[in-house]
Enzyme design. Structure first.
Site, PDB file in Angstrom:
ATOM      1  N   PRO A 184      37.082  22.683  -6.601  1.00 26.47           N
ATOM      2  CA  PRO A 184      36.463  23.723  -5.757  1.00 26.47           C
ATOM      3  C   PRO A 184      34.995  24.048  -6.015  1.00 26.47           C
ATOM      4  O   PRO A 184      34.650  25.161  -6.417  1.00 26.47           O
ATOM      5  CB  PRO A 184      37.347  24.931  -6.034  1.00 26.47           C
ATOM      6  N   CYS A 185      34.100  23.111  -5.714  1.00 27.21           N
ATOM      7  CA  CYS A 185      32.673  23.365  -5.919  1.00 27.21           C
ATOM      8  C   CYS A 185      32.157  24.482  -5.009  1.00 27.21           C
ATOM      9  O   CYS A 185      31.101  25.063  -5.287  1.00 27.21           O
ATOM     10  CB  CYS A 185      31.860  22.094  -5.750  1.00 27.21           C
ATOM     11  N   HIS A 186      32.908  24.835  -3.970  1.00 26.39           N
ATOM     12  CA  HIS A 186      32.504  25.959  -3.117  1.00 26.39           C
ATOM     13  C   HIS A 186      32.568  27.284  -3.867  1.00 26.39           C
ATOM     14  O   HIS A 186      31.975  28.262  -3.440  1.00 26.39           O
ATOM     15  CB  HIS A 186      33.374  26.017  -1.848  1.00 26.39           C
TER      16      HIS A 186
END
Length: 187
Positions: free
Chosen positions: A151-153
């Protein structure tokens, strides 16, 4: 690059799945999910698959919808995530497209930043023992071969800004709204 016959040797199974942020390329090897790609429109998919084939040395195979082997579970989990019923992906991942510092940061992100929470670039850098490497963490996020699943968001600017995102800032806003971090967009 479609084929109705599964390759016998090393292969890369791929498909395009509907995501809440547009079409997503999903690709897997026998080791696990290897790539999630945004903006998987018809005119971009051949380039995306060509790049993977070149890097992994595997034959591409796109099974008919519903006949996936390696991608059946990733597709199910991506659909559940966008439906709001999955908070943590539990999939085998093939990390060959990431190495060194970038992989270290992505593994730490996946391990320590759960659904509905965010972390600053600088704090994530400190968590991997590199407190001055906020910009390098940003580069690691930009190179993430498995966005949404890893989850780089959830990585944002330390001053409260949303930061950049390989899928586009609107996709990042949509993902953070899905997780309850931001309000749903008005339009």
């Amino acid at each position: 690059m479609d084929s109705s016959e599964r390759p016998r040797g090393p292969h890369l199974e791929w498909t395009v799945a509907a995501g809440g942020v547009g079409p997503l390329l999903l690709a897997a090897t026998p080791e696990g999910l290897v790539r999630v790609g945004f903006h998987a429109e018809v005119d971009r998919v051949d380039r995306m698959i060509g790049s993977l084939v070149s890097r992994l040395g595997a034959d591409p195979w796109r099974p008919e919808p519903g006949r996936e082997v390696l991608l059946a579970e990733p597709i199910r989990q991506v659909e559940a995530y966008f439906a709001g019923s999955l908070r943590r992906f539990e999939l085998p991942l093939d990390w060959r497209l990431s190495s060194g510092f970038n992989r270290q940061v992505l593994l730490e992100l996946d391990r320590s930043v759960p659904y509905g929470q965010v972390v600053g670039y600088g704090e994530l850098a400190a968590r991997v023992g590199q407190p001055g490497a906020a910009q390098a963490v940003g580069n690691a996020m930009g190179s993430n071969p498995l966005p949404v699943v890893v989850p780089c968001h959830r990585v944002v600017e330390n001053d409260g800004g949303i930061g950049g995102f390989g899928g586009g800032v609107e996709a990042k806003r949509t993902l953070l709204a899905l997780e309850g971090v931001l309000p749903e967009p008005l339009f």
